[in-house]
Design an enzyme around this catalytic site. Sequence first.
Site, PDB file in Angstrom:
ATOM      1  CG  HIS A 161      13.173  -5.974  -4.763  1.00 37.78           C
ATOM      2  ND1 HIS A 161      13.214  -7.323  -4.519  1.00 37.78           N
ATOM      3  CD2 HIS A 161      12.256  -5.813  -5.751  1.00 37.78           C
ATOM      4  CE1 HIS A 161      12.359  -7.954  -5.329  1.00 37.78           C
ATOM      5  NE2 HIS A 161      11.790  -7.056  -6.092  1.00 37.78           N
TER       6      HIS A 161
ATOM      7  CB  CYS B 296       9.251  16.915   3.790  1.00 41.00           C
ATOM      8  SG  CYS B 296      10.824  16.384   4.511  1.00 41.00           S
TER       9      CYS B 296
END
Length: 252
Positions: free
Chosen positions: A118, A129
Amino acid sequence: MIISDELLQKLSLAKHVMVLTGAGISAESGVPTFRGTNGLWSKLSPEELASFDAFLKNPELVTEWYKQRREIARDARPNTAHLALVEMESMFPDFTLVTQNIDNLHRRAGSKNIVELHGNMEKNYCIGCGKRYDGDVFEMIGSFRCEKCGGLIRPDIVWFGEMLPPDAWDSAEGAARGAEAIFVVGTSAVVYPAAELPLTVKRNGGKLVEVNIEATPLSGSADASFIGPASMILPEIVNKIRELRGAAGRTT
Ligand code: OAD
Ligand code: ZN
């Protein structure tokens, strides 16, 4: 501790072993679990805090919540259950520790072959970006906006409705297919696909040992089920296995 000698023998001779941990292993270090009467999800709504939509709607709130959780995890110390798993890793030639936790305590305890299903709350990235920001973003740049493109910086963790990191899942599933035994520690075993891993081990002929303070949906499939705190039970299991391996004259 109730476990048959035959199963203990089998465990002590195993070469391919895996562990699946959940929030319960860190509970005794002071890191809150999710479910149960004092769990995070009993007081807070996962939809408002742990989804991408929630993050887009209120990035300040979500970022602040993870900042608080990061501080709790940083102040916490690995407990004897985390440490027992470090020793377990040194006992078996092929050992994989799969965790659903994002608190970094396994790594800080010294475990090496860790699969973080996780994610990890010490890691972040920009959704614009992709620039990575490891550690506490606020500490580093005083904002949750990317210094390169101005995009939002999110924690590199899995939120509700999101896919698991494919590499992590492949490693976990691969380990489960070949594991002679899996120790499932401190997880409610209700979140998929993580909860599928012990069943994969069983389907492939491996043994399932569960350690939890209460029964879970997995308990019925377990070959041995220990009800009690992981910090007490895991060191006992590791001691037993060490004794048996010592008796058999094994060094690895
Ligand atoms: P949960 O909070 O669902 O379950 C914690 C489990 O630990 C419960 O079964 C408890 O009985 C057990 N437990 C508590 N204290 C313990 C102790 N001292 N020793 C042994 N067991 C103990 O946490 P997870 O199963 O980890 O997902 O939850 C799975 C996922 O649901 C989390 O990774 C998170 C959450 O939503 C994401 O954030 C994607
Ligand atoms: Zn950016």
